[in-house]
Write a protein that holds these residues in place. Structure first.
Motif: not given
Lengths: 118, 113
Positions: B30-41, B43-54
């Motif tokens: 795995f080399d990319y790690f995003p977080w998603y935020q989902q409100f009721p009703g 779809g999930p929306a991209l919130l923030i993401a990181i790569r393993p070099d930081v």
């Protein structure tokens, strides 16, 4: 369109009936994904389309599930002979980027189709 | 076998507090790690993401901390607000591999006023 559009937003069907769920991705997005979201179960991968390549069907739970993507755009997920355990929210997502690059990679999800099998 | 494990399943925080959601992964490809935020009703929306070099990435009140050796990463929400109440999903992908995101099971965050 401005976002990923899914229809219908809600579908109630009788056990044993077939259903079709539609996804209209963002124009120009080459990758399209279907996920299933069941209560408390997170997001379960179903199928992935990328351009003209053969789809990755490794997540389809049974042969009752199938999907197609016409003209590299609209996709339809079909569930035959629906069962009560098929009740879930079916989410479609699209992405302009498949392989990594320096930018942010992420799917854009639609609002989903809530399927209820009674 | 669950490739991305997320905890806690639910979290209640007071307004102004810090919300912390943890994820662990097994696949070292795995080399990319995003977080998603989902409100009721919705779809999930991209919130923030990181790569393993930081080891850390911050965007406003949201920070990802990444520990490559432990194969863990976490989302911190500073000064949590009632509007942050949503379900959060961590995810991971091997961008040269399977080309699809693997998601955690989600954390339902409630921020009380």
């Amino acid at each position: 369109g401005a976002g990923v559009s899914q229809s219908p937003s809600n579908k109630v069907t009788e056990k044993g009936k077939d259903v079709e769920l539609r996804c209209d991705p963002i124009s120009g997005h080459t990758a399209l994904y279907w996920y299933r979201q069941s209560l408390g179960q997170g997001l379960e991968f179903l199928i992935y389309f990328q351009g003209n390549s053969a789809p990755d069907k490794s997540g389809l739970p049974s042969d009752r599930f199938s999907a197609e993507r016409t003209g590299g755009s609209v996709s339809t997920l079909t569930i035959q002979r629906t069962q009560q355990e098929d009740s879930a929210v079916y989410l479609c997502a699209s992405s302009p980027v498949v392989f990594g690059g320096p930018g942010v990679y992420g799917y854009t999800f639609g609002s989903g189709t809530r399927l209820t099998v009674v | 076998q669950q490739q991305v494990k997320q905890s806690p399943q639910s979290l209640i925080v007071q307004k102004g507090g810090i919300s912390i959601i943890n994820c662990a992964y097994e696949n070292t490809a795995f080399d990319y790690f995003p977080w998603y935020q989902q409100f009721p009703g919705k779809g999930p929306a991209l919130l923030i993401a990181i790569r393993p070099d930081v080891s850390e990435k911050k965007e406003g009140r949201f920070t990802i901390s990444f520990n490559k050796s432990a194969k863990q990463f976490s989302l911190h929400i500073m000064d949590s607000q009632p509007g942050d109440s949503a379900t959060y999903f961590c995810a991971a992908i091997s961008q040269g591999g399977s080309e699809k995101l693997v998601f955690g099971k989600g954390t339902k965050l409630t921020v009380n006023p």
